[in-house]
Each structure stands twice: as structure tokens, then as C-alpha cells.
Design a protein around this motif. Structure first.
Motif, PDB file in Angstrom:
ATOM      1  N   UNK A  16      12.561 -35.212  17.554  1.00 47.15           N
ATOM      2  CA  UNK A  16      13.801 -36.080  17.307  1.00 47.15           C
ATOM      3  C   UNK A  16      13.129 -37.452  16.832  1.00 47.15           C
ATOM      4  N   UNK A  17      13.676 -37.947  15.830  1.00 48.68           N
ATOM      5  CA  UNK A  17      13.584 -39.390  15.533  1.00 48.68           C
ATOM      6  C   UNK A  17      14.898 -40.206  15.160  1.00 48.68           C
ATOM      7  N   UNK A  18      14.863 -41.464  15.135  1.00 47.54           N
ATOM      8  CA  UNK A  18      16.117 -42.316  15.064  1.00 47.54           C
ATOM      9  C   UNK A  18      16.488 -42.095  13.830  1.00 47.54           C
ATOM     10  N   UNK A  19      17.805 -42.074  13.442  1.00 48.13           N
ATOM     11  CA  UNK A  19      18.677 -41.804  12.377  1.00 48.13           C
ATOM     12  C   UNK A  19      18.000 -42.689  11.023  1.00 48.13           C
ATOM     13  N   UNK A  20      17.420 -43.829  11.372  1.00 49.72           N
ATOM     14  CA  UNK A  20      16.985 -44.683  10.293  1.00 49.72           C
ATOM     15  C   UNK A  20      15.570 -44.840  10.072  1.00 49.72           C
ATOM     16  N   UNK A  21      14.753 -44.006  10.799  1.00 55.11           N
ATOM     17  CA  UNK A  21      13.528 -44.022  10.601  1.00 55.11           C
ATOM     18  C   UNK A  21      12.896 -42.846   9.407  1.00 55.11           C
ATOM     19  N   UNK A  22      12.085 -43.302   8.856  1.00 55.04           N
ATOM     20  CA  UNK A  22      11.321 -42.355   7.682  1.00 55.04           C
ATOM     21  C   UNK A  22      11.019 -41.301   8.304  1.00 55.04           C
ATOM     22  N   UNK A  23      11.145 -40.209   7.513  1.00 56.32           N
ATOM     23  CA  UNK A  23      10.941 -38.715   8.111  1.00 56.32           C
ATOM     24  C   UNK A  23       9.245 -38.628   7.920  1.00 56.32           C
ATOM     25  N   UNK A  24       8.531 -38.333   9.072  1.00 56.47           N
ATOM     26  CA  UNK A  24       6.867 -38.316   8.909  1.00 56.47           C
ATOM     27  C   UNK A  24       6.599 -37.183   7.858  1.00 56.47           C
ATOM     28  N   UNK A  25       5.502 -37.538   7.268  1.00 57.49           N
ATOM     29  CA  UNK A  25       4.751 -36.539   6.406  1.00 57.49           C
ATOM     30  C   UNK A  25       3.678 -35.996   7.330  1.00 57.49           C
ATOM     31  N   UNK A  26       3.539 -34.909   7.815  1.00 58.84           N
ATOM     32  CA  UNK A  26       2.687 -34.462   8.387  1.00 58.84           C
ATOM     33  C   UNK A  26       2.263 -33.082   7.978  1.00 58.84           C
ATOM     34  N   UNK A  27       0.790 -33.029   7.786  1.00 59.56           N
ATOM     35  CA  UNK A  27       0.189 -31.538   7.256  1.00 59.56           C
ATOM     36  C   UNK A  27       0.329 -30.563   8.181  1.00 59.56           C
ATOM     37  N   UNK A  28      -0.331 -30.769   9.505  1.00 59.74           N
ATOM     38  CA  UNK A  28      -0.274 -29.903  10.584  1.00 59.74           C
ATOM     39  C   UNK A  28      -0.162 -30.581  11.784  1.00 59.74           C
ATOM     40  N   UNK A  29       0.658 -30.309  12.780  1.00 60.95           N
ATOM     41  CA  UNK A  29       1.597 -28.875  12.877  1.00 60.95           C
ATOM     42  C   UNK A  29       2.645 -29.375  12.164  1.00 60.95           C
ATOM     43  N   UNK A  30       3.230 -28.152  11.685  1.00 65.40           N
ATOM     44  CA  UNK A  30       4.465 -28.306  11.150  1.00 65.40           C
ATOM     45  C   UNK A  30       5.683 -28.548  11.740  1.00 65.40           C
ATOM     46  N   UNK A  31       6.457 -29.763  11.341  1.00 65.67           N
ATOM     47  CA  UNK A  31       7.409 -30.110  12.287  1.00 65.67           C
ATOM     48  C   UNK A  31       8.907 -30.105  11.633  1.00 65.67           C
ATOM     49  N   UNK A  32       9.892 -30.042  12.308  1.00 69.15           N
ATOM     50  CA  UNK A  32      11.254 -29.905  11.993  1.00 69.15           C
ATOM     51  C   UNK A  32      11.943 -31.291  12.856  1.00 69.15           C
ATOM     52  N   UNK A  33      12.382 -31.979  11.626  1.00 71.50           N
ATOM     53  CA  UNK A  33      13.090 -33.195  12.289  1.00 71.50           C
ATOM     54  C   UNK A  33      14.360 -33.173  12.766  1.00 71.50           C
ATOM     55  N   UNK A  34      14.933 -33.835  13.594  1.00 72.45           N
ATOM     56  CA  UNK A  34      16.174 -33.783  14.124  1.00 72.45           C
ATOM     57  C   UNK A  34      16.515 -35.228  14.181  1.00 72.45           C
ATOM     58  N   UNK A  35      17.419 -35.853  13.560  1.00 70.20           N
ATOM     59  CA  UNK A  35      18.017 -37.334  13.808  1.00 70.20           C
ATOM     60  C   UNK A  35      18.888 -37.512  14.560  1.00 70.20           C
ATOM     61  N   UNK A  36      18.855 -38.336  15.614  1.00 68.94           N
ATOM     62  CA  UNK A  36      19.535 -38.987  16.647  1.00 68.94           C
ATOM     63  C   UNK A  36      19.574 -40.523  16.682  1.00 68.94           C
ATOM     64  N   UNK A  37      20.883 -41.055  17.427  1.00 69.25           N
ATOM     65  CA  UNK A  37      20.782 -42.520  17.544  1.00 69.25           C
ATOM     66  C   UNK A  37      21.363 -42.694  18.862  1.00 69.25           C
ATOM     67  N   UNK A  38      21.143 -44.031  19.144  1.00 66.19           N
ATOM     68  CA  UNK A  38      21.736 -44.426  20.494  1.00 66.19           C
ATOM     69  C   UNK A  38      21.420 -43.667  21.496  1.00 66.19           C
TER      70      UNK A  38
END
Length: 185
Positions: free
Chosen positions: A83-105
Motif C-alpha cells: 500500500x502506498x499513498x494515493x499521490x506517491x509515484x508507483x515504484x519501479x521494481x524488478x524483483x520482487x514483483x509488487x502489486x500496488x494498492x493506493x490508500x490515503x488518510x
């Protein structure tokens, strides 16, 4: 020493050129782009979470990855859910594979626990917050996974229903969670 970033080693006075030589000599092992560890250091089953925490320092382990870490599921996710903040840049990661979920507050700040995996501080949502998130994101992970997590949570955390309701309120899933809770209690 667990996993360290090249930047952390630079801050300790070890230049990047020396890192390559240390790897060539077998004194250091490259764990990923910009990540290093001691060779032969034991890897835990949660090694991918430690790498993710180094790559995405403000990221919080959530949903399927948190369920597996907290032992509330039989699922074995092939990527790290973070989970990252809704305004953060999505990270570019080669390994491990990640799935980003945006949350705020409060949905992002509530129920965060700090754990140490391979000497790396890792942020993970609490069991109650993770179960509430499973119902919030049931379209992404599947309702069957959310129900399984709820069953495991109620079996392992007797008396934890109040905290679950508190987190359900934060995630705004009280009405969705209520029939499942009533059926299990």
C-alpha cells in the motif's frame, strides 16, 4: 547485517566501485538492483518482504502478502502487495514483483505494525486492518479469500471482534462485513 541499499553503504564511506569488487571477491552478494547482503546469510520465507521494504520504504505490506505473513490464509501470492499513498509515484521494481494498492488518510495510517525481517524494519497492516481491507478490496482479491481471512482471524484472535469493527469503520466496510460476521459468530 540483513539487506542494505547501496546508498546506505555509500553513507558509511563505501564507494560504489568498492561494492563491485566486494561482490567479485565473494564478500558481498547482490540481492537486487542497488541491494546487497552478506553471502550465505540465511533467507527467511519473507525475504521478498524485506527486499520490498528496502525498495519502497514508505510502503506497507497489505492484503494477500499481509495475510500470508500473519498466517491468516492458505494463499501463496506470487507478488508482494504493498500500500502506498494515493499521490506517491508507483515504484519501479524488478524483483520482487509488487502489486500496488493506493490508500490515503486514515485508511493508510490506521493499524500499521512494525516488524523486523532479516534485520530490516518492515511495515505491515495489523490482522484486523488486513481483514477489513480484504473486504474493501474484495473485487481485487476475491470474496472467497476475504471470507477465509475472516474465519481464520476469528479463530486465532478470540475477542478481536471490537478491533475488527473499528478497522471496518475506518475502511468503510461495516455493512459489507456485518452479514459475514453474524453468520460466523
Amino acid at each position: 547485517m540483513g539487506v542494505v541499499r547501496a546508498r546506505e553503504l555509500r553513507e558509511q564511506g563505501i564507494p560504489a566501485a568498492v561494492l563491485g569488487r566486494l561482490c567479485d571477491q565473494g564478500l558481498l552478494e547482490r540481492a537486487g538492483r542497488g541491494l546487497y547482503r552478506l553471502p550465505g546469510a540465511p533467507l527467511t520465507r519473507d525475504h521478498a518482504l524485506a527486499l520490498m521494504a528496502k525498495r519502497v520504504p514508505k510502503g506497507i505490506v497489505c492484503l494477500l502478502s499481509a495475510l500470508r505473513f500473519l498466517e491468516l490464509t492458505t494463499q501463496q501470492p506470487h507478488e508482494v502487495w504493498v500500500a502506498i499513498d494515493e499521490k506517491d509515484w508507483a515504484p519501479r521494481v524488478d524483483w520482487p514483483a509488487i502489486r500496488v494498492v493506493r490508500m490515503s488518510g486514515r485508511a493508510r495510517s490506521s493499524g500499521v505494525e512494525r516488524h523486523r525481517i532479516e534485520l530490516v524494519p518492515v511495515l505491515v497492516f495489523s490482522p484486523a486492518k488486513t481483514v477489513a481491507d480484504c473486504f474493501k478490496f474484495r473485487n481485487k482479491i476475491g470474496l472467497d479469500v476475504a471470507v477465509e481471512a475472516l474465519k481464520d482471524y476469528l479463530a486465532k484472535h478470540r475477542g478481536g471482534a471490537d478491533e475488527l469493527w473499528r478497522q471496518a469503520r475506518v475502511c468503510r466496510v461495516e455493512k459489507i462485513l456485518r452479514p459475514y460476521m453474524e453468520g460466523m459468530l
